[in-house]
Write a protein that holds these residues in place. Structure first.
Motif, PDB file in Angstrom:
ATOM      1  N   TRP A  16      28.472  52.269  43.303  1.00 62.76           N
ATOM      2  CA  TRP A  16      29.275  52.986  44.292  1.00 62.76           C
ATOM      3  C   TRP A  16      29.585  52.120  45.514  1.00 62.76           C
ATOM      4  O   TRP A  16      30.690  52.134  46.028  1.00 62.76           O
ATOM      5  N   LEU A  17      28.620  51.336  45.961  1.00 59.48           N
ATOM      6  CA  LEU A  17      28.835  50.412  47.075  1.00 59.48           C
ATOM      7  C   LEU A  17      29.263  49.037  46.590  1.00 59.48           C
ATOM      8  O   LEU A  17      30.200  48.441  47.116  1.00 59.48           O
ATOM      9  N   GLY A  18      28.601  48.512  45.593  1.00 59.00           N
ATOM     10  CA  GLY A  18      28.823  47.139  45.170  1.00 59.00           C
ATOM     11  C   GLY A  18      30.213  46.856  44.647  1.00 59.00           C
ATOM     12  O   GLY A  18      30.770  45.778  44.893  1.00 59.00           O
ATOM     13  N   PHE A  19      30.807  47.804  43.923  1.00 64.48           N
ATOM     14  CA  PHE A  19      32.129  47.568  43.353  1.00 64.48           C
ATOM     15  C   PHE A  19      33.219  47.486  44.420  1.00 64.48           C
ATOM     16  O   PHE A  19      33.981  46.503  44.459  1.00 64.48           O
ATOM     17  N   PRO A  20      33.331  48.480  45.333  1.00 63.24           N
ATOM     18  CA  PRO A  20      34.327  48.320  46.396  1.00 63.24           C
ATOM     19  C   PRO A  20      34.030  47.134  47.314  1.00 63.24           C
ATOM     20  O   PRO A  20      34.952  46.517  47.855  1.00 63.24           O
ATOM     21  N   LEU A  21      32.750  46.787  47.472  1.00 68.62           N
ATOM     22  CA  LEU A  21      32.390  45.604  48.257  1.00 68.62           C
ATOM     23  C   LEU A  21      32.921  44.346  47.572  1.00 68.62           C
ATOM     24  O   LEU A  21      33.495  43.466  48.227  1.00 68.62           O
ATOM     25  N   ALA A  22      32.757  44.268  46.262  1.00 70.08           N
ATOM     26  CA  ALA A  22      33.255  43.120  45.508  1.00 70.08           C
ATOM     27  C   ALA A  22      34.776  43.029  45.602  1.00 70.08           C
ATOM     28  O   ALA A  22      35.333  41.935  45.794  1.00 70.08           O
ATOM     29  N   LYS A  23      35.458  44.168  45.476  1.00 75.35           N
ATOM     30  CA  LYS A  23      36.925  44.168  45.586  1.00 75.35           C
ATOM     31  C   LYS A  23      37.370  43.721  46.978  1.00 75.35           C
ATOM     32  O   LYS A  23      38.355  42.990  47.119  1.00 75.35           O
ATOM     33  N   HIS A  24      36.641  44.162  47.997  1.00 74.09           N
ATOM     34  CA  HIS A  24      36.965  43.801  49.375  1.00 74.09           C
ATOM     35  C   HIS A  24      36.887  42.289  49.567  1.00 74.09           C
ATOM     36  O   HIS A  24      37.806  41.669  50.141  1.00 74.09           O
ATOM     37  N   PHE A  25      35.802  41.686  49.093  1.00 72.54           N
ATOM     38  CA  PHE A  25      35.647  40.247  49.279  1.00 72.54           C
ATOM     39  C   PHE A  25      36.659  39.463  48.451  1.00 72.54           C
ATOM     40  O   PHE A  25      37.172  38.432  48.882  1.00 72.54           O
TER      41      PHE A  25
END
Length: 279
Positions: A16-25
C-alpha cells in the motif's frame, strides 16, 4: 553520499505504501527496484517501469535474485511484522537475513519504515527522544528490527516511525461504522496520510538526514470519537458511537521532521476528511 549520488533505490515491500512510493521515485528520475511476495504483482511493477523482484524472506529461493535486488544506492525497508503472532514469529529472522545480505552488497544507506506502535501509551507526548516503549509483541519486534540495522556501524540508517496510515483504499470510516459503545472515545488519534508518508521519506533523502529517527504523524490529533464518527458517516452514512472516556493513550509529536523544513500536505485530519468527502 549526497542526494546526487543516489541513482537507484531498492524498495523491499511494494504494498500500500511501497508501490506508490516506488512510482513516485520512478517518475522523479530514479531507477527503482521493487520487491513483492506476490508473483502476480511482478507484471504490475514492470508496467510501471519498476524493476520487479520476487523476494520472500527469510527463505528466498534464489539468493542471486536478492543480490540483484540489493544492487542499489539506497534501500528502503517497508516490511511490517504483521499483527498476528503467527505472522510476526519469524520477523526477526527476516530482518537478520536481510541485514546479512545487505552487508554483502554495496548498499550503505537505509531508510527503515517503523511504526509508532513502539511507543507506550503513556498518557502524554512522545518525541523521538522518548524511552517509554510498548511492551506488546508487535512493538517489541519492531523495536528490535530497528536495532538490527541501526547497530551496524558500516551503514547510515534512518528510522521513520509512521503513525496509522490513511489515504486511498484506507478510508478510516471502515473501522467503526454502525458500532456502539466503542471505548476510549476521547483519546487523540495519531495518523498520517499516504502523501505525507512519501513526503517525509523524500525529505530524508533530499536533506541527507541520516543516522536519525523521525516520527511521522499529522500534527493535529482530533479525538477518536470526532474523527471516526465523521469518517463513518461519510463512508457508510452510519454513526460510530463512542463512550466519552479517556483512558490510556499517546500523542505522537512530529516537531522534529517539521523542524527540517518539511510541510505536511495534510496537517489537519478533520479538514482532510471533509475535503476527501467533497471530492
Amino acid at each position: 553520499m549526497d542526494i546526487n549520488q543516489i541513482k537507484r533505490i531498492a524498495i523491499i515491500g511494494c504494498g500500500w505504501l511501497g508501490f506508490p512510493l516506488a512510482k513516485h521515485f520512478q517518475k522523479n528520475g530514479y531507477l527503482v527496484n521493487g520487491s513483492t511476495t506476490n508473483i502476480n504483482k511482478l507484471q504490475l511493477l514492470a508496467e510501471n517501469n519498476i524493476a520487479p523482484f520476487l523476494i520472500q524472506l527469510p527463505n528466498t529461493i534464489d539468493e542471486n535474485s536478492l543480490a540483484h535486488f540489493l544492487n542499489a544506492d539506497l534501500l528502503i525497508i517497508n516490511v511490517p511484522p504483521g499483527r498476528s503472532e503467527e505472522k510476526g514469529a519469524n520477523y526477526g529472522d527476516k530482518m537478520e537475513h536481510l541485514k546479512t545480505e545487505v552487508l554483502k552488497s554495496n548498499i550503505k544507506k537505509i531508510i527503515f519504515i517503523s511504526s509508532t506502535s513502539v511507543y507506550d501509551e503513556n498518557n502524554g507526548w512522545h518525541t523521538e527522544e522518548s524511552n517509554s516503549f510498548a511492551n506488546t509483541a508487535s512493538g517489541l519486534r519492531m523495536l528490535a528490527a530497528e536495532k538490527t540495522f541501526t547497530a551496524v556501524k558500516e551503514l547510515d540508517v534512518t528510522v521513520i516511525r509512521m503513525a496509522g496510515l490513511i489515504g486511498p483504499e484506507r478510508h478510516p470510516g471502515r473501522f467503526f461504522a454502525g458500532k456502539e459503545a466503542i471505548p476510549n472515545g476521547l483519546v487523540p488519534v495519531n495518523l498520517i496520510h499516504l502523501e505525507d508518508c512519501i513526503g517525509v521519506i523524500e525529505q530524508i533523502i533530499n536533506q541527507s538526514l541520516w543516522n536519525q529517527t523521525f516520527n511521522a504523524a499529522a500534527p493535529t490529533h482530533p479525538s477518536k470519537s470526532d474523527f471516526y464518527d465523521l469518517a463513518s458517516r461519510q463512508l457508510y452514512n452510519k454513526r460510530a458511537q463512542f463512550i466519552k472516556e479517556k483512558k490510556d493513550f499517546k500523542i505522537i509529536s512530529a516537531d522534529k521532521i517539521v523542524s527540517t523544513g518539511y510541510q505536511f500536505k495534510h496537517p489537519d485530519l478533520m479538514q482532510w476528511l471533509v475535503q476527501n468527502h467533497q471530492n
